[in-house]
Design a protein around this motif. Structure first.
Motif, short mmCIF file in Angstrom:
data_model
loop_
_atom_site.label_atom_id
_atom_site.label_comp_id
_atom_site.label_asym_id
_atom_site.label_seq_id
_atom_site.Cartn_x
_atom_site.Cartn_y
_atom_site.Cartn_z
N SER A 275 70.54 69.16 38.50
CA SER A 275 71.41 68.03 38.16
C SER A 275 70.72 67.15 37.13
N ASP A 276 71.53 66.45 36.34
CA ASP A 276 71.01 65.42 35.44
C ASP A 276 71.92 64.20 35.55
N HIS A 277 71.89 63.32 34.57
CA HIS A 277 72.65 62.08 34.65
C HIS A 277 74.15 62.29 34.55
N ALA A 278 74.57 63.49 34.06
CA ALA A 278 76.00 63.69 33.80
C ALA A 278 76.68 64.71 34.70
N SER A 279 75.92 65.68 35.21
CA SER A 279 76.54 66.76 35.99
C SER A 279 75.57 67.32 37.01
N THR A 280 76.16 68.08 37.95
CA THR A 280 75.38 68.90 38.86
C THR A 280 75.81 70.34 38.65
N ARG B 44 75.19 89.78 37.75
CA ARG B 44 76.49 89.12 37.83
C ARG B 44 76.35 87.80 38.58
N GLY B 45 77.21 86.86 38.23
CA GLY B 45 77.15 85.59 38.93
C GLY B 45 78.02 84.54 38.28
N VAL B 46 77.94 83.32 38.81
CA VAL B 46 78.75 82.22 38.30
C VAL B 46 77.91 80.95 38.21
N ILE B 47 78.33 80.07 37.34
CA ILE B 47 77.76 78.73 37.25
C ILE B 47 78.86 77.74 37.61
N ASN B 48 78.62 76.93 38.63
CA ASN B 48 79.57 75.90 39.04
C ASN B 48 79.12 74.56 38.47
N LEU B 49 80.03 73.86 37.84
CA LEU B 49 79.73 72.56 37.25
C LEU B 49 80.51 71.48 38.01
N LEU B 50 79.81 70.46 38.50
CA LEU B 50 80.44 69.38 39.25
C LEU B 50 80.16 68.04 38.58
N SER B 51 81.10 67.14 38.74
CA SER B 51 80.92 65.78 38.24
C SER B 51 79.92 65.06 39.15
N PRO B 52 79.41 63.89 38.73
CA PRO B 52 78.49 63.14 39.60
C PRO B 52 79.10 62.80 40.96
#
Length: 368
Positions: A69-74, A92-100
């Motif tokens: 995580s950083d200041h903008a996303s996890t 194979r795999g996925v990257i999940n992006l979440l808001s703070p």
């Protein structure tokens, strides 16, 4: 939430031009600078817990879980690595992006992004390294790439996309151990595409297996055909990208002619892996090595462990000031070692997610 499939992601990445690549390169450089800066302060904005893994003997695979995580996303990357990788059965795999706040903003295919962001990190020193001396304008005319997977592909594509002019690179040569893997992933797909995009480019691809077999069939003795050709390609190279999980050196220092080169090592990621010998590894100014992360490389990079490198010999890319002229000037090769970090995935995935939205790629899924 936007779900970007591997097909859409590939379409997006293959549409990148020089300007967009430089923008992504700057985003990655900024993130690496922030990562390095926080090592010296108490202000921690980037959190990268140690990755965890599950080994499945039944499926002969290992699944890795990597949060960041950083200041903008996890971000949360999950990838499954087969014990034996093939063109049809790779990572194979996925990257999940979440808001703070924890809102799922995007899901993206991880394999392509991992290869892309690693190659992009290699381009940070590559674009600033002057080859051939001032008389030749610092152009990296000849590029040699070891490997046949996505990493090798993206090192070739990004080398051409990030230089000021693609014609600065006159030729690219791919070298691989297996002939079948080379034909399936490089010769049959990448090479025709590169030739269509860059008509000026001289492209060669060969394998150790192929040349050794030819020599046996012709019953020729004497000098090893593979070593002879490889030494010639090494001698003419200005940049060498090593993209293999090799457990022994792909070449040795004595194979290199006295010439300043950029050497990138991204394939080995475990203590027993080694893409170059210790003399090559330490062939930079005063034995200095540029890395993505000092801590991670000291723990995971086989070349560094085998050579018993001291932490003082390592310089993180994030510590360098690229705003001043003369980056990487001096004697000796410029050697870069990268094992990869979660922040690299997070920053590049977030940038690409924004580009996908702008271009109408991906599938919008309501309810998240």
């Amino acid at each position: 939430m936007l779900a970007v499939s591997e097909k859409d992601l590939t379409k997006l990445l293959h549409s990148l031009n020089h300007t967009k690549c430089c923008h992504l390169l700057q985003n990655l450089s900024t993130a690496l600078a922030a990562f390095s800066a926080q090592r010296k302060t108490a202000d921690i904005n980037i959190h990268q817990p140690a990755r965890t893994s599950i080994v499945s003997e039944k499926w002969s695979s290992t699944t890795l879980f990597m949060p960041v995580s950083d200041h903008a996303s996890t971000g949360f990357k999950v990838v499954t690595v087969p014990k034996v990788s093939t063109p049809t059965n790779g990572i194979r795999g996925v990257i999940n992006l979440l808001s703070p706040e924890g809102r799922l903003e995007g899901v993206m295919s991880a394999a392509e992004i991992t290869a892309f962001r690693t190659a992009l990190a290699s381009m940070i020193p590559f674009t600033r390294f002057r080859a051939g001396g001032l008389s030749e304008g610092g152009k990296k005319k000849r590029v040699l790439i070891f490997g046949s997977g996505k990493q090798a592909e993206w090192h070739a594509r990004l080398a051409l996309l990030t230089v000021p002019n693609p014609t600065d690179i006159e030729g690219i040569t791919f070298v691989n151990r297996s002939q079948q893997r080379l034909e399936e992933s490089i010769s049959s797909t990448l090479v025709p595409d590169l030739r269509a995009r860059y008509p000026h480019l001289e492209i060669n691809a060969y394998s150790r297996e192929e040349l050794e077999q030819q020599q046996q069939e012709q019953e020729e003795g004497g000098e090893d055909a593979y070593k002879t050709r490889l030494r010639a390609d090494l001698a003419s190279s200005d940049a060498i990208f090593c993209c293999t999980p090799s457990t022994e050196p792909l070449f040795i220092y004595d194979d290199l002619t006295p010439k300043r080169r950029y050497i990138s090592l991204i394939g080995s990621y475990k203590p027993h892996m080694q893409e170059v010998d210790s003399k090559t590894l330490l062939s930079g100014n005063n034995g200095l090595i540029y890395v993505d992360s000092v801590e991670a490389c000291m723990e995971e990079a086989g070349e560094l462990i085998i050579a018993k490198v001291d932490e003082k010999q390592l310089i993180e890319l994030g510590e360098l000031d690229f705003s001043t002229a003369g980056s990487f000037e001096g004697e000796g090769n410029v050697v870069f070692k990268c094992v990869g970090m979660g922040i690299m995935d997070l920053v590049i995935a977030r940038s690409l997610l924004g580009m996908a939205r702008e271009q109408g790629l991906g599938t919008v899924v309501e309810g998240f």
